[in-house]
Design an enzyme around this catalytic site. Structure first.
Site: not given
Ligand code: GAL
Length: 670
Positions: A153, A311, A319
């Site tokens: 990312e 992902e 988060w």
């Molecule tokens: C993405 C990241 C991952 C993990 C994920 C959690 O932004 O690439 O490593 O942190 O978020 O939602």
């Protein structure tokens, strides 16, 4: 052009980020057994393993990675091997504290997390290329390695750094852009305003914190530079990997999802062998399935065909303000909706839920609770589903509607000191996308300058900035017989953010057959009645017809009787203008009228709440039917159709259970 290397994993690849360094090696054996049980075919490894792979500068410890790749291979699982450059080790920052990024306010950040480095740091670039080179050399021939996962990312946490090295790099970028002509830069940036005239390149700075607002063109060039700067890091790593292993495709994971606006992915996508995305649901989105669809369509458009979902989550994130779990069947609906919108690979962050570290509360494929859990049962079910969909791979969507999406226009629109800070690019695109999604109309996303042959309808919900070529391309589309619909405040400025004089909406005035002499934005919560019913919000403008006809006008306020929606017969086609934001029902009926006039039909009639998406191969259409209503439905399909998830014939119709999904193969005729 030599063809790009393709991913060699068969069918729809399935897996996730695998971070076994977080676990004792006894756990790895269980991981292999469970991956086989779930039908996992590929995992991304080593993404954050730099500190373990290179314990001291130039000293490598590959033993653990050797064992891991061998183990994966023995178990028939492919590896998407990452360069670990998103998380430089502590020793690196202790030796190169100048590589820590500086924020707008001049504060240098500290190590102790991830992606806390300056994208313009020479020491970082050197270290990143060194570890990428060492990995490439060691693993180029390893039979488990089928793809390079470059970094992670780009720009998620460090899209911009305001330090002196960044300032120097920005100046180099500007000198190249303006052909070393400082007068050209002064002209483009309008630096006669507020005494910002530059006499020397050395005077130019990143848009650091100042007492009053920034120069909009400086800000825009800065955002362009920041995207290019990270892209140059990607390309440098990719080239190192490519030199060692030309047949292994390289990817990196984009962040095309709600709220993410950091990189100009139209510039990035052509540089990737496999275009990949990370997508997460936002807890405050009442219909996140629309965001999944919109972003899937945008990804398919960026990739020019199938793409890879690198992902997403099996359940709650960690988060957001509140991290929502997924409801019954939602994991399956989300994943298969990504496939419907063109994903040829489905992966999660991450395989096994961490027990320690910053993401210990983020869901995973193997949750804290272990395999006696709903998530695990859903993960296993999804593996079987994806296996059943193997033949869908390589097929792609076809659309007769294009929506213009442009990161530069978004950045310019969302800069400070606009007529209204309430006007947000993504919200406007979503407003227009939603009714099409509800109606089951397929859409592509395009840049303003894209080839538009083959489309019947081009929608421009928000395009504040457009260059002359882009504007001519869009208006030419209408002139040659297409239907164009443009949203307010579009065409207002040129590529340098200079206002197009003579009335709004600048670049589109003539094609739309209208002219506005003043904007009247509306504060949040204020609405105006529209003739013909419905209300308008967010925006209005004093508009005069210059060849167009009024479709709806305001019924009240300072602009009573002024047109709010117009239609202009232009050349062989038609050009519509929406000078306001109609309420959702009014916008939906307007867009239905516009698309019907343009001859655009839904993919297949279906009850409300059932998403219908089609992927097409030379031999077959694959109809994805996803029930979001919770009511279930019965949908007509071809007599010789087969439902792939069950493998059963579906002669003439298919029944969706509440919240259920069907994927129907219909042979193509003729
Ligand atoms: C993405 C990241 C991952 C993990 C994920 C959690 O932004 O690439 O490593 O942190 O978020 O939602």
């Amino acid at each position: 052009m030599t063809p790009k290397p393709a991913l060699s994993v068969p069918g729809i690849a399935y897996g996730g980020d695998y971070n076994p360094e977080q676990w004792p090696e006894e756990v790895w054996a269980e991981d292999m057994r469970l991956m086989r049980e779930a039908g996992v075919t590929m995992v991304s490894v080593g993404i954050f393993a730099w500190a373990l792979l290179e314990p001291a500068e130039g000293v490598y410890d590959f033993a653990r990675m050797d064992r891991l790749l061998d183990l994966l291979h023995e178990n028939g699982i492919a590896a998407d091997l990452a360069t670990p450059t998103a998380a430089p080790p502590t020793w690196f920052f202790r030796a190169h504290s100048e590589s820590l990024p500086v924020d707008r306010d001049g504060r240098r950040l500290s190590y102790g997390s991830r992606q806390t480095f300056c994208p313009s740091s020479p020491a970082y670039r050197e270290a990143a290329l060194r570890i990428a080179g060492a990995l490439a050399e060691r693993y180029a021939e390893h039979p488990a390695v089928v793809m390079w996962h470059v970094h992670n990312e780009y720009g998620c946490h460090n899209p911009a750094c305001y330090c002196e090295a960044s300032a120097e790099s920005f100046r180099r970028w500007l000198r190249a852009k303006y052909g070393d002509d400082l007068a050209a830069l002064n002209d483009a940036w309008g630096t006669t305003f507020w005494s910002q005239w530059y006499y020397d390149w050395a005077e130019i700075l990143p848009p650091r914190a100042t007492a009053a607002g920034p120069n909009p063109t400086q800000l825009l060039d800065w955002r362009r530079f920041c995207s290019d700067e990270l892209l140059s890091l990607y390309k440098a790593e990719r080239d190192v990997l490519r030199a060692a292993a030309p047949a292994i495709p390289a990817t990196t994971n984009f962040m095309v999802m709600r709220g993410a606006d950091k990189m100009d992915y139209w510039r990035w996508a052509p540089e990737l062998d496999v275009v990949a995305n990370d997508h997460y649901l936002m807890y405050d989105d009442p219909e996140p399935e629309i965001d999944v669809a919109l972003n899937g369509d945008l990804m398919r458009s960026l990739a020019g065909g199938p793409w890879f979902l690198m992902e997403h989550s099996t359940g709650a994130l960690n988060w957001q303000h509140v991290n929502r779990a997924k409801g019954p069947g939602e994991l399956r609906r989300n994943a298969l909706a990504h496939v419907a919108h063109g994903a040829d690979g489905i992966a999660y962050f991450q395989w096994r839920q961490s027990k320690a570290g910053a993401e210990q509360w983020h869901s995973a494929m193997v949750p804290h609770a272990g395999t006696d859990s709903q998530i695990w049962r859903d993960v296993v079910q999804l593996g079987a589903d994806l296996k059943a969909l193997a033949e869908v791979r390589g097929s792609t969507g076809t659309a007769s509607v294009a929506i213009v999406w442009d990161w530069e226009a978004r950045w310019a629109l969302e800069a400070p000191a606009q007529p209204s800070a309430e006007v947000r690019f993504e919200g406007l695109v979503r407003d227009w996308y939603e009714p099409l999604w509800r109606a089951g109309v397929a859409v592509d996303f395009v840049r303003p300058g894209a080839r538009l042959e083959g489309y019947r309808l081009v929608l421009v919900p928000s395009l504040y900035l457009v260059d002359d070529e882009g504007a001519a391309n869009l208006t030419g589309f209408a002139q040659r017989g297409g239907t164009l619909a443009v949203g307010f405040h579009s065409g207002a400025v040129d590529a340098n953010c200079h206002v197009r004089l003579g009335g709004y909406p600048g670049a589109f005035r003539e094609a739309l057959g209208i002219r506005s002499d003043e904007y009247f934005p509306l504060p949040a919560g204020e609405t105006l009645g529209l003739s013909g019913g419905g209300t308008a919000s967010l925006w209005s403008e004093r508009l005069r017809l210059e060849g167009a006809e009024a479709v709806a006008s305001y019924t009240e306020g300072p602009l009573a009787d002024v047109p709010a929606v117009t239609r202009h017969s232009y050349g062989e086609g038609a050009a519509w203008y929406l000078a306001t934001r109609p309420d959702p029902a009014t916008l939906a009926s307007l867009l239905t009228r516009i698309r019907t006039e343009a001859g655009v039909e839904p993919v297949r009639a279906a009850p409300e709440g059932v998403e219908v998406v089609r992927r097409r191969s030379p031999a077959a259409d694959y109809l994805f039917l996803i029930d979001h209503s919770g009511d279930g439905a019965r949908i007509a399909v071809a007599e010789d159709a087969v439902e792939l998830l069950t493998g059963r014939p579906a002669p003439g119709s298919v029944t969706l259970a509440p919240g259920g999904i069907a994927v129907v193969r219909e042979p193509r005729r003729g």
